[in-house]
Each structure stands twice: as structure tokens, then as C-alpha cells.
Design an enzyme around this catalytic site. Structure first.
Site, PDB file in Angstrom:
ATOM      1  N   HIS A  27       0.770  -1.123   0.001  1.00  0.00           N
ATOM      2  CA  HIS A  27       0.116  -0.125   0.035  1.00  0.00           C
ATOM      3  C   HIS A  27       0.930   1.146   0.009  1.00  0.00           C
ATOM      4  O   HIS A  27       2.121   1.278   0.310  1.00  0.00           O
ATOM      5  CB  HIS A  27      -0.982   0.209   1.174  1.00  0.00           C
ATOM      6  CG  HIS A  27      -0.247   0.572   2.494  1.00  0.00           C
ATOM      7  ND1 HIS A  27      -1.064   0.963   3.642  1.00  0.00           N
ATOM      8  CD2 HIS A  27       0.808   0.373   2.878  1.00  0.00           C
ATOM      9  CE1 HIS A  27      -0.198   1.197   4.478  1.00  0.00           C
ATOM     10  NE2 HIS A  27       0.816   0.771   4.322  1.00  0.00           N
ATOM     11  N   CYS A  37       5.864   6.586   4.190  1.00  0.00           N
ATOM     12  CA  CYS A  37       4.757   5.590   3.855  1.00  0.00           C
ATOM     13  C   CYS A  37       3.915   6.002   2.651  1.00  0.00           C
ATOM     14  O   CYS A  37       3.214   5.413   2.011  1.00  0.00           O
ATOM     15  CB  CYS A  37       3.802   5.922   4.979  1.00  0.00           C
ATOM     16  SG  CYS A  37       4.470   4.758   6.612  1.00  0.00           S
ATOM     17  N   HIS A  41       5.000   0.380  -0.440  1.00  0.00           N
ATOM     18  CA  HIS A  41       5.664  -0.664   0.502  1.00  0.00           C
ATOM     19  C   HIS A  41       4.562  -1.718   0.781  1.00  0.00           C
ATOM     20  O   HIS A  41       3.627  -1.520   0.617  1.00  0.00           O
ATOM     21  CB  HIS A  41       6.558   0.207   1.537  1.00  0.00           C
ATOM     22  CG  HIS A  41       5.447   0.760   2.645  1.00  0.00           C
ATOM     23  ND1 HIS A  41       4.609   1.810   2.255  1.00  0.00           N
ATOM     24  CD2 HIS A  41       4.786   0.299   3.753  1.00  0.00           C
ATOM     25  CE1 HIS A  41       3.966   2.402   3.025  1.00  0.00           C
ATOM     26  NE2 HIS A  41       4.069   1.065   4.336  1.00  0.00           N
ATOM     27  N   HIS A  43       3.526  -5.042   3.572  1.00  0.00           N
ATOM     28  CA  HIS A  43       3.332  -5.388   5.012  1.00  0.00           C
ATOM     29  C   HIS A  43       2.867  -7.085   4.961  1.00  0.00           C
ATOM     30  O   HIS A  43       2.157  -7.495   4.026  1.00  0.00           O
ATOM     31  CB  HIS A  43       2.255  -4.755   5.726  1.00  0.00           C
ATOM     32  CG  HIS A  43       2.852  -3.119   6.074  1.00  0.00           C
ATOM     33  ND1 HIS A  43       3.747  -2.812   6.910  1.00  0.00           N
ATOM     34  CD2 HIS A  43       2.189  -2.264   5.360  1.00  0.00           C
ATOM     35  CE1 HIS A  43       3.865  -1.563   6.746  1.00  0.00           C
ATOM     36  NE2 HIS A  43       2.938  -1.093   5.821  1.00  0.00           N
ATOM     37  N   HIS A  78      -1.645 -10.493  -1.761  1.00  0.00           N
ATOM     38  CA  HIS A  78      -0.756 -10.241  -2.652  1.00  0.00           C
ATOM     39  C   HIS A  78      -1.563  -9.265  -3.596  1.00  0.00           C
ATOM     40  O   HIS A  78      -1.431  -9.619  -4.844  1.00  0.00           O
ATOM     41  CB  HIS A  78      -0.415 -11.731  -3.675  1.00  0.00           C
ATOM     42  CG  HIS A  78       0.630 -12.491  -2.852  1.00  0.00           C
ATOM     43  ND1 HIS A  78       0.328 -13.064  -1.430  1.00  0.00           N
ATOM     44  CD2 HIS A  78       1.755 -12.516  -2.851  1.00  0.00           C
ATOM     45  CE1 HIS A  78       1.305 -13.680  -1.140  1.00  0.00           C
ATOM     46  NE2 HIS A  78       2.204 -13.476  -1.970  1.00  0.00           N
ATOM     47  N   GLU A 130       0.132  -4.158  11.600  1.00  0.00           N
ATOM     48  CA  GLU A 130       0.775  -4.078  10.296  1.00  0.00           C
ATOM     49  C   GLU A 130       2.224  -4.420  10.432  1.00  0.00           C
ATOM     50  O   GLU A 130       2.969  -4.577   9.473  1.00  0.00           O
ATOM     51  CB  GLU A 130       0.523  -2.352   9.905  1.00  0.00           C
ATOM     52  CG  GLU A 130       1.150  -2.144   8.584  1.00  0.00           C
ATOM     53  CD  GLU A 130       1.044  -0.500   8.494  1.00  0.00           C
ATOM     54  OE1 GLU A 130      -0.030  -0.235   7.796  1.00  0.00           O
ATOM     55  OE2 GLU A 130       1.824   0.244   8.910  1.00  0.00           O
TER      56      GLU A 130
HETATM   57 ZN   LIG Z   1       2.651   0.865   5.443  1.00  0.00          ZN
END
Ligand SMILES: [Zn+2]
Length: 145
Positions: A27, A37, A41, A43, A78, A130
Site C-alpha cells: 500500500h 509511507c 511498500h 506488509h 498479494h 501492520e
Molecule cells: Zn504501510
């Protein structure tokens, strides 16, 4: 396997079910205040969904665990969360794919499914971790659905 203690949610239902899942997804937060952010990137989200209710269905389930996994994990795993434009927005802050909003959207997706079941269970909490040091708990307000 995920072993973790989650915050308790208080309710008066007879049954409570919890489903854990891991979702690998990317996201970005489309706002300058997000700093790093704002870049795409990834998670590995740890999600715990809490469902409660007083009645079971004809199979003896509050909700089928596999069905719950399918509607959440099957949708997001994914993927780039921002690509789910049916749920998230890159212009409205309340629909940015932050952990808070991801938790709320999961609760909404799950409740929409629960509303189709004859035994009418309720999603009372969604926990989204997260990172090892950051998580959010979302609890739909009673009367809000
Ligand atoms: Zn993030």
C-alpha cells in the site's frame, strides 16, 4: 501458525468466534504527512476477526471459517490495497488505506456477508497488526449497521 493474545471486546452474545489470517499486501498513503509511507511498500498484515452471535446456522457454525478467510484473505492477499478502488480512495482521507481504514473496511466487508446469513452474526472487532510494533483495533459501534 499465529499465536497471539488479542484485546477483548465485551458483548452479550452467547458465541464468539475468532479467525486469524496473514495477508501479504502493498500500500501507500497518498498524503505528504505520511512521509516514507507515501511510497509503495509492503506488509505482512496479521488480521484477527471477531464474530459473535446467539444463534448457529444449520451446520452448527456461527460462520464457516473458510468462508471468512475467502472473503478477506482472498480479496487482499498479494494485492496493492490502493488498487481496490471499490473500497479505498487516494483523495478522501477517511478512505486512505491506513491500518485504521483497512481494519474498518474489513469489518464492513465481513458484516455485509454476515447480513446475508440466516443466523445473523455480528462482527464485533477487527484487529490489524501492520508491523511487529504497530496495530489497530476497530470496533463497529452498535446501531451503526
Ligand atoms: Zn504501510
Amino acid at each position: 501458525m499465529i499465536h497471539q493474545i488479542y484485546p477483548q471486546v465485551f458483548h452479550n452474545f452467547r458465541y464468539e468466534l475468532n479467525k486469524d489470517m496473514q495477508i501479504a499486501a502493498a500500500h501507500f498513503i497518498p498524503h505528504e504527512a505520511a512521509g516514507k509511507c507515501a511510497n509503495v511498500h509492503g506488509h505482512t498484515y496479521f488480521v484477527n476477526i471477531t464474530i459473535a452471535g446467539d444463534e448457529l446456522d444449520e451446520s452448527g457454525f456461527l460462520i464457516n471459517f473458510q468462508q471468512l478467510k475467502k472473503i478477506v484473505h482472498g480479496k487482499f492477499d498479494h494485492t496493492l490495497i490502493n488498487d481496490h478502488t471499490d473500497l479505498f480512495s487516494n483523495t478522501r482521507a477517511e478512505d486512505f488505506p491506513t491500518t485504521e481504514v483497512v481494519a474498518r473496511k474489513i469489518a464492513e466487508i465481513v458484516q455485509a456477508h454476515l447480513d446475508t446469513l440466516p443466523n445473523r452474526p455480528t462482527c464485533v472487532q477487527v484487529f490489524v497488526r501492520e508491523s511487529p510494533t504497530s496495530y489497530v483495533v476497530y470496533r463497529p459501534k452498535a446501531g451503526n449497521r
